[in-house]
Design a protein around this motif. Structure first.
Motif, PDB file in Angstrom:
ATOM      1  N   HIS A  53      43.824  21.691 -43.007  1.00  0.00           N
ATOM      2  CA  HIS A  53      43.911  21.184 -44.381  1.00  0.00           C
ATOM      3  C   HIS A  53      44.663  22.193 -45.260  1.00  0.00           C
ATOM      4  CE1 HIS A  53      39.841  18.936 -43.568  1.00  0.00           C
ATOM      5  NE2 HIS A  53      40.790  18.646 -42.704  1.00  0.00           N
ATOM      6  N   GLY A 119      33.913   4.917 -42.019  1.00  0.00           N
ATOM      7  CA  GLY A 119      34.889   5.497 -41.109  1.00  0.00           C
ATOM      8  C   GLY A 119      34.423   5.499 -39.669  1.00  0.00           C
ATOM      9  N   ALA A 120      35.247   6.038 -38.817  1.00  0.00           N
ATOM     10  CA  ALA A 120      35.083   6.093 -37.353  1.00  0.00           C
ATOM     11  C   ALA A 120      35.401   4.722 -36.739  1.00  0.00           C
ATOM     12  CB  ALA A 120      33.694   6.571 -36.941  1.00  0.00           C
ATOM     13  N   ALA A 121      35.559   4.710 -35.440  1.00  0.00           N
ATOM     14  CA  ALA A 121      35.960   3.480 -34.734  1.00  0.00           C
ATOM     15  C   ALA A 121      34.834   2.446 -34.799  1.00  0.00           C
ATOM     16  CB  ALA A 121      36.283   3.829 -33.286  1.00  0.00           C
ATOM     17  N   PHE A 151      44.233   0.238 -43.634  1.00  0.00           N
ATOM     18  CA  PHE A 151      43.483  -0.359 -44.748  1.00  0.00           C
ATOM     19  C   PHE A 151      43.824   0.251 -46.095  1.00  0.00           C
ATOM     20  CE2 PHE A 151      40.568   2.872 -46.244  1.00  0.00           C
ATOM     21  CZ  PHE A 151      40.709   3.834 -45.260  1.00  0.00           C
ATOM     22  N   LEU A 177      37.372   9.666 -42.405  1.00  0.00           N
ATOM     23  CA  LEU A 177      38.634   8.966 -42.138  1.00  0.00           C
ATOM     24  C   LEU A 177      39.730   9.920 -41.684  1.00  0.00           C
ATOM     25  CD1 LEU A 177      38.622   6.749 -45.369  1.00  0.00           C
ATOM     26  CD2 LEU A 177      38.104   5.968 -43.051  1.00  0.00           C
ATOM     27  N   GLY A 178      39.377  11.195 -41.477  1.00  0.00           N
ATOM     28  CA  GLY A 178      40.386  12.185 -41.122  1.00  0.00           C
ATOM     29  C   GLY A 178      41.146  12.638 -42.361  1.00  0.00           C
ATOM     30  N   ALA A 179      41.744  13.818 -42.260  1.00  0.00           N
ATOM     31  CA  ALA A 179      42.479  14.383 -43.400  1.00  0.00           C
ATOM     32  C   ALA A 179      43.984  14.150 -43.220  1.00  0.00           C
ATOM     33  CB  ALA A 179      42.210  15.886 -43.488  1.00  0.00           C
ATOM     34  N   GLY A 202      35.505  14.267 -41.981  1.00  0.00           N
ATOM     35  CA  GLY A 202      36.265  14.223 -40.718  1.00  0.00           C
ATOM     36  C   GLY A 202      35.540  13.484 -39.618  1.00  0.00           C
ATOM     37  N   ALA A 203      35.324  14.180 -38.511  1.00  0.00           N
ATOM     38  CA  ALA A 203      34.768  13.531 -37.316  1.00  0.00           C
ATOM     39  C   ALA A 203      33.236  13.602 -37.235  1.00  0.00           C
ATOM     40  CB  ALA A 203      35.378  14.180 -36.072  1.00  0.00           C
ATOM     41  N   ASP A 206      31.432  10.717 -35.686  1.00  0.00           N
ATOM     42  CA  ASP A 206      31.568  10.734 -34.212  1.00  0.00           C
ATOM     43  C   ASP A 206      30.589  11.725 -33.589  1.00  0.00           C
ATOM     44  OD1 ASP A 206      34.099   9.063 -33.695  1.00  0.00           O
ATOM     45  OD2 ASP A 206      34.748  10.466 -35.223  1.00  0.00           O
ATOM     46  N   LYS A 212      31.847  12.226 -29.880  1.00  0.00           N
ATOM     47  CA  LYS A 212      32.605  13.456 -29.609  1.00  0.00           C
ATOM     48  C   LYS A 212      31.602  14.599 -29.646  1.00  0.00           C
ATOM     49  CE  LYS A 212      36.869  11.962 -31.916  1.00  0.00           C
ATOM     50  NZ  LYS A 212      37.749  12.138 -33.085  1.00  0.00           N
ATOM     51  N   ARG A 229      38.337  21.627 -29.927  1.00  0.00           N
ATOM     52  CA  ARG A 229      38.830  20.309 -30.348  1.00  0.00           C
ATOM     53  C   ARG A 229      40.184  20.021 -29.711  1.00  0.00           C
ATOM     54  NH1 ARG A 229      38.055  17.502 -35.601  1.00  0.00           N
ATOM     55  NH2 ARG A 229      38.455  15.887 -34.092  1.00  0.00           N
ATOM     56  N   ARG A 236      46.574  14.372 -29.077  1.00  0.00           N
ATOM     57  CA  ARG A 236      46.595  14.157 -30.528  1.00  0.00           C
ATOM     58  C   ARG A 236      46.684  15.477 -31.298  1.00  0.00           C
ATOM     59  NH1 ARG A 236      43.173  12.942 -35.222  1.00  0.00           N
ATOM     60  NH2 ARG A 236      41.272  13.673 -34.253  1.00  0.00           N
ATOM     61  N   ARG A 240      49.566  19.715 -33.640  1.00  0.00           N
ATOM     62  CA  ARG A 240      49.043  20.091 -34.962  1.00  0.00           C
ATOM     63  C   ARG A 240      48.528  21.535 -34.956  1.00  0.00           C
ATOM     64  NH1 ARG A 240      43.614  17.301 -37.131  1.00  0.00           N
ATOM     65  NH2 ARG A 240      44.837  15.415 -36.977  1.00  0.00           N
TER      66      ARG A 240
HETATM   67  N1  UDP Z   1      39.457   7.471 -38.828  1.00  0.00           N
HETATM   68  C1  UDP Z   1      39.144   6.236 -39.371  1.00  0.00           C
HETATM   69  N2  UDP Z   1      40.144   5.494 -39.908  1.00  0.00           N
HETATM   70  C2  UDP Z   1      41.426   5.936 -39.967  1.00  0.00           C
HETATM   71  C3  UDP Z   1      41.728   7.198 -39.407  1.00  0.00           C
HETATM   72  C4  UDP Z   1      40.715   7.949 -38.838  1.00  0.00           C
HETATM   73  O1  UDP Z   1      37.993   5.818 -39.378  1.00  0.00           O
HETATM   74  O2  UDP Z   1      42.263   5.209 -40.475  1.00  0.00           O
HETATM   75  C5  UDP Z   1      38.364   8.274 -38.256  1.00  0.00           C
HETATM   76  C6  UDP Z   1      38.447   8.515 -36.768  1.00  0.00           C
HETATM   77  O3  UDP Z   1      37.920   7.396 -36.063  1.00  0.00           O
HETATM   78  C7  UDP Z   1      37.561   9.755 -36.632  1.00  0.00           C
HETATM   79  C8  UDP Z   1      37.879  10.510 -37.919  1.00  0.00           C
HETATM   80  O4  UDP Z   1      38.451   9.576 -38.800  1.00  0.00           O
HETATM   81  O5  UDP Z   1      36.207   9.377 -36.651  1.00  0.00           O
HETATM   82  C9  UDP Z   1      38.885  11.613 -37.679  1.00  0.00           C
HETATM   83  O6  UDP Z   1      38.235  12.773 -37.809  1.00  0.00           O
HETATM   84  P1  UDP Z   1      38.994  14.147 -37.503  1.00  0.00           P
HETATM   85  O7  UDP Z   1      38.230  15.251 -38.104  1.00  0.00           O
HETATM   86  O8  UDP Z   1      39.366  14.182 -36.068  1.00  0.00           O
HETATM   87  O9  UDP Z   1      40.251  13.927 -38.346  1.00  0.00           O
HETATM   88  P2  UDP Z   1      41.422  14.863 -38.504  1.00  0.00           P
HETATM   89  O10 UDP Z   1      41.443  15.172 -39.947  1.00  0.00           O
HETATM   90  O11 UDP Z   1      41.125  16.088 -37.647  1.00  0.00           O
HETATM   91  O12 UDP Z   1      42.562  14.056 -37.992  1.00  0.00           O
END
Ligand code: UDP
Length: 259
Positions: A53, A119-121, A151, A177-179, A202-203, A206, A212, A229, A236, A240
């Motif tokens: 970040h 958030g999350a899948a 979305f 939703l991730g950063a 973030g995750a 999960d 995870k 990670r 993925r 980064r």
């Molecule tokens: N995620 C989500 N919708 C999105 C993008 C990501 O729900 O459009 C979720 C994803 O399923 C996971 C989290 O965001 O649960 C990503 O967390 P992570 O800390 O890995 O994100 P980063 O910032 O490291 O990409």
């Protein structure tokens, strides 16, 4: 910046960010205090900068604006805390979002909480909800939502999320939703988000669902959580983290030189 009237923690300037110099107990009590107060104007929110970040923040103006509006900025990354010490701007400790959430839930024995998971899948937040309610009976997960891909650019979808949260009236929204998507989303919608507080985490959903695994404690203590990670999602994350490993030391060096 919206801050609690009763608790106004000091900030330190680091890599252009204003990070609150608080430890975990102070962060927990600040969020719990917001959850007890009436909602004022906008939902207060917490961002948790890690190395990635911090690197993004340097060039992402929207992320900078989202940080400016945050009520609490907590150092999530162990390397960020280490850098603060090296640069003699000592942060008390790492306050990672993934540790803050369970610590807040732990306090629900005395202060029951209504939480919403965003958030999350698909399905993951529901599994996390079951784990949370079993482990912390004081927490009621009043809603979960896994928004579809893209979305954030769809106004109807954003309205649907805001309405779902409004229908559930949570104290706390956990935004995973991730950063920088989560920070930009919350910054844009805080006025309409009918909750007392939101955490960009973030995750963490999960992790709570067991989807995870977090790194072992010893890796977290040594600031090596990112290695774990990267190893668990190399396709993925490798690019980064390699970029971050190149850029972050340069940021530390620039800050050290005072330029
Ligand atoms: N995620 C989500 N919708 C999105 C993008 C990501 O729900 O459009 C979720 C994803 O399923 C996971 C989290 O965001 O649960 C990503 O967390 P992570 O800390 O890995 O994100 P980063 O910032 O490291 O990409």
């Amino acid at each position: 910046m919206t801050t609690s009237k009763k608790i106004m923690p000091d900030t330190i300037d680091l890599f252009g960010m204003k990070i609150h110099a608080v430890d975990m107990p102070a962060a927990v009590s600040t969020v719990l205090e917001w959850c007890q107060e009436p909602r004022q104007g906008a939902c207060r929110y917490v961002v948790t900068p890690n190395v990635d970040h911090t690197v993004m923040y340097q060039s992402n103006v929207a992320l900078q604006q989202a940080y400016d509006k945050a009520s609490l900025v907590l150092a999530d990354g162990a390397p960020v805390v280490m850098a603060s010490r090296l640069l003699r701007k000592s942060l008390p400790e790492r306050v990672a979002g993934s540790d803050l959430v369970p610590a807040i839930f732990e306090a629900s024995a005395e202060q029951p909480l209504r939480a919403f998971l965003l958030g999350a899948a698909p399905g993951v937040a529901d599994r996390a909800a079951a784990v949370i309610e079993q482990r912390w009976p004081g927490v009621e997960i009043v809603g979960t939502l896994s928004p579809p891909l893209g979305f954030e650019h769809d106004e109807r979808e954003n309205e649907r999320i805001l309405q779902s949260v409004a229908d559930c009236q949570p104290d706390l929204v956990l935004v995973g939703l991730g950063a920088p998507k989560q920070e930009l989303w919350i910054s844009r919608h805080a006025e309409k988000l009918e909750a007392k507080a939101a955490l960009c985490i973030g995750a963490t959903i999960d992790f709570l669902a067991g989807e995870k695994n977090r790194s072992p404690r010893w890796m977290q203590r040594l600031g090596l959580e990112w290695v774990h990670r990267m190893a668990s999602e190399p396709s993925r994350l490798a690019k980064r983290y390699l970029r971050d490993a190149w850029v972050f030391p340069q940021l530390v060096w620039r800050e050290w030189r005072g330029c």
